[in-house]
Design a protein around this motif. Sequence first.
Motif, PDB file in Angstrom:
ATOM      1  N   THR A 124       0.690  -1.104  -0.096  1.00  0.00           N
ATOM      2  CA  THR A 124       0.291  -0.051  -0.272  1.00  0.00           C
ATOM      3  C   THR A 124       0.787   0.931  -0.080  1.00  0.00           C
ATOM      4  OG1 THR A 124      -1.915  -1.108   1.225  1.00  0.00           O
ATOM      5  CG2 THR A 124      -1.658   1.383   1.296  1.00  0.00           C
ATOM      6  N   LYS A 125       1.786   1.709   0.659  1.00  0.00           N
ATOM      7  CA  LYS A 125       2.875   2.459   0.947  1.00  0.00           C
ATOM      8  C   LYS A 125       3.314   2.835  -0.400  1.00  0.00           C
ATOM      9  CE  LYS A 125       3.637   2.642   6.008  1.00  0.00           C
ATOM     10  NZ  LYS A 125       4.205   2.206   7.261  1.00  0.00           N
ATOM     11  N   ALA A 126       4.125   1.363  -0.882  1.00  0.00           N
ATOM     12  CA  ALA A 126       4.979   1.526  -2.747  1.00  0.00           C
ATOM     13  C   ALA A 126       3.476   2.457  -3.762  1.00  0.00           C
ATOM     14  CB  ALA A 126       5.017   0.388  -2.542  1.00  0.00           C
ATOM     15  N   VAL A 130       3.325   5.731  -5.614  1.00  0.00           N
ATOM     16  CA  VAL A 130       4.364   6.174  -7.159  1.00  0.00           C
ATOM     17  C   VAL A 130       2.838   7.053  -7.621  1.00  0.00           C
ATOM     18  CG1 VAL A 130       3.432   5.131  -8.968  1.00  0.00           C
ATOM     19  CG2 VAL A 130       4.632   3.311  -6.927  1.00  0.00           C
ATOM     20  N   ASP A 131       1.534   6.394  -6.610  1.00  0.00           N
ATOM     21  CA  ASP A 131       0.383   8.135  -6.849  1.00  0.00           C
ATOM     22  C   ASP A 131       1.597   9.336  -6.339  1.00  0.00           C
ATOM     23  OD1 ASP A 131      -0.853   5.842  -7.840  1.00  0.00           O
ATOM     24  OD2 ASP A 131      -2.101   5.805  -5.843  1.00  0.00           O
ATOM     25  N   GLU A 132       1.542   9.469  -5.175  1.00  0.00           N
ATOM     26  CA  GLU A 132       2.219  10.457  -5.180  1.00  0.00           C
ATOM     27  C   GLU A 132       2.784  11.189  -5.937  1.00  0.00           C
ATOM     28  OE1 GLU A 132       3.550  10.075  -1.034  1.00  0.00           O
ATOM     29  OE2 GLU A 132       1.330   9.967  -0.527  1.00  0.00           O
ATOM     30  N   GLU A 133       4.183  10.755  -6.108  1.00  0.00           N
ATOM     31  CA  GLU A 133       5.230  10.831  -6.917  1.00  0.00           C
ATOM     32  C   GLU A 133       4.292  10.983  -8.161  1.00  0.00           C
ATOM     33  OE1 GLU A 133       8.618  11.876  -6.123  1.00  0.00           O
ATOM     34  OE2 GLU A 133       8.296  11.089  -4.143  1.00  0.00           O
TER      35      GLU A 133
END
Length: 136
Positions: A124-126, A130-133
Amino acid sequence: VNENLYCAKEQTLVMTKYGSPTRIAIVRDYEQKLLVNSNLYMLNVDQTIALPDYVKLFLESSHGQSLIKKTLVGSVMQSIDQKLFMSIPVPLPSLNEQKSFVKKYMVIKAQLDKYKAMAEEIRTKANQLVDEEMGI
């Protein structure tokens, strides 16, 4: 409905009748009547010689699943033949040995569940990274 025939009681094994792999559950802490339909088998384990958890673990093992596969009949929709299934030899050590085995298994299973939860959290953190970056 004849409750003795169609309602599962506490510690009853309930298993799928069709297909492979066979899914197995133990009825626990159920406050209402649990009606089992014709797509399932109920197995009432004689608890003077076997623990339901031990029998479940045996049937879910690769060897147990292999033995269950040999009981499947039919070409399109394979189902477990009840007579063949009842002839499966289940190894039965003493109740104390069964309890010890189940206890050891539960410790390992708890560790596995913990690591699965950790892996899901990391996944989930990964995905969030990806979504944020990527501005998604």
